[in-house]
Design a protein around this motif. Structure first.
Motif, mmCIF file in Angstrom:
data_model
loop_
_atom_site.group_PDB
_atom_site.id
_atom_site.type_symbol
_atom_site.label_atom_id
_atom_site.label_comp_id
_atom_site.label_asym_id
_atom_site.label_seq_id
_atom_site.Cartn_x
_atom_site.Cartn_y
_atom_site.Cartn_z
ATOM 1 N N LYS A 1 70.777 65.757 51.680
ATOM 2 C CA LYS A 1 70.211 65.367 50.392
ATOM 3 C C LYS A 1 70.144 66.608 49.504
ATOM 4 O O LYS A 1 69.699 67.673 49.948
ATOM 5 N N ILE A 2 70.582 66.447 48.274
ATOM 6 C CA ILE A 2 70.542 67.543 47.308
ATOM 7 C C ILE A 2 69.255 67.433 46.502
ATOM 8 O O ILE A 2 68.937 66.372 45.968
ATOM 9 N N LEU A 3 68.524 68.531 46.423
ATOM 10 C CA LEU A 3 67.308 68.606 45.624
ATOM 11 C C LEU A 3 67.619 69.506 44.428
ATOM 12 O O LEU A 3 67.350 70.705 44.444
ATOM 13 N N ALA A 4 68.220 68.909 43.415
ATOM 14 C CA ALA A 4 68.705 69.678 42.269
ATOM 15 C C ALA A 4 67.594 70.474 41.601
ATOM 16 O O ALA A 4 67.807 71.631 41.216
ATOM 17 N N ASP A 5 66.409 69.895 41.484
ATOM 18 C CA ASP A 5 65.303 70.585 40.816
ATOM 19 C C ASP A 5 64.800 71.788 41.603
ATOM 20 O O ASP A 5 64.159 72.675 41.054
ATOM 21 N N PRO B 1 51.001 74.623 51.472
ATOM 22 C CA PRO B 1 49.932 73.911 50.785
ATOM 23 C C PRO B 1 50.228 72.416 50.746
ATOM 24 O O PRO B 1 51.380 72.004 50.668
ATOM 25 N N GLU B 2 49.173 71.632 50.822
ATOM 26 C CA GLU B 2 49.323 70.186 50.804
ATOM 27 C C GLU B 2 50.067 69.755 49.545
ATOM 28 O O GLU B 2 49.846 70.277 48.462
ATOM 29 N N GLY B 3 50.986 68.801 49.705
ATOM 30 C CA GLY B 3 51.725 68.287 48.559
ATOM 31 C C GLY B 3 52.970 69.086 48.221
ATOM 32 O O GLY B 3 53.577 68.848 47.195
ATOM 33 N N THR B 4 53.362 70.063 49.069
ATOM 34 C CA THR B 4 54.541 70.861 48.754
ATOM 35 C C THR B 4 55.776 70.423 49.533
ATOM 36 O O THR B 4 56.764 71.131 49.549
ATOM 37 N N ALA B 5 55.704 69.288 50.205
ATOM 38 C CA ALA B 5 56.854 68.826 50.983
ATOM 39 C C ALA B 5 58.068 68.665 50.069
ATOM 40 O O ALA B 5 57.966 68.170 48.948
ATOM 41 N N LEU B 6 59.208 69.113 50.564
ATOM 42 C CA LEU B 6 60.468 68.966 49.829
ATOM 43 C C LEU B 6 61.047 67.577 50.040
ATOM 44 O O LEU B 6 61.625 66.992 49.129
ATOM 45 N N ALA B 7 60.906 67.087 51.270
ATOM 46 C CA ALA B 7 61.462 65.776 51.623
ATOM 47 C C ALA B 7 60.818 65.319 52.919
ATOM 48 O O ALA B 7 60.113 66.082 53.582
ATOM 49 N N ARG B 8 61.082 64.091 53.271
ATOM 50 C CA ARG B 8 60.668 63.554 54.561
ATOM 51 C C ARG B 8 61.902 63.519 55.452
ATOM 52 O O ARG B 8 63.015 63.360 54.963
#
Length: 132
Positions: free
Chosen positions: A53-57, A36-43
């Protein structure tokens, strides 16, 4: 409104909500599942080559072992469940007892972690990294 009629209305509303939610999870026009649009974790530009890169959340760490190759792993150390804290020099580091994991496959480079970091599915489309 009687109790039976109220239950019927509530059940119908719940069923409609479920149908809408399932429709939103359907595949894209090409038949493939699309995030779904807007669900990107990172670029992709956020993830350094040879690092990560750590995505703690999200409980994830995303790495780029080689240019254009992206991997994701759980950020929870397999030793005692601490969250990893850094990615440097080709390893993911847990601060609790200094376990090191390889950025290319999550394998243990040095313990005391007993097992690799579990891989997590991701997809790269253009410059966006999304859940797989």
């Amino acid at each position: 409104m009687s109790g039976v009629a109220r239950r019927t209305v509530v059940a119908a509303a719940g069923g409609a909500g479920l149908a809408a939610a399932l429709a939103a999870c359907g595949g894209g026009a090409d038949g493939k599942n699309a995030a779904p649009e807007g669900t990107a974790l990172a670029r992709t530009g956020d993830i350094p080559v040879g690092g990560g890169k750590i995505l703690a959340d999200k409980g994830l760490v995303i790495t780029q072992p080689k240019a254009g190759e992206f991997k994701a792993f759980s950020s929870k150390c397999t030793h005692q469940g601490c969250a990893v804290s850094s990615v440097k020099d080709g390893v993911i580091v847990c601060p609790c007892h200094q376990s090191h994991f390889d950025i290319s496959d999550g394998s243990v480079k040095s313990g005391p972690a007993p097992a690799p970091l579990p891989p997590e599915p991701i997809q790269v489309v253009g410059e966006e990294i999304s859940p797989g």
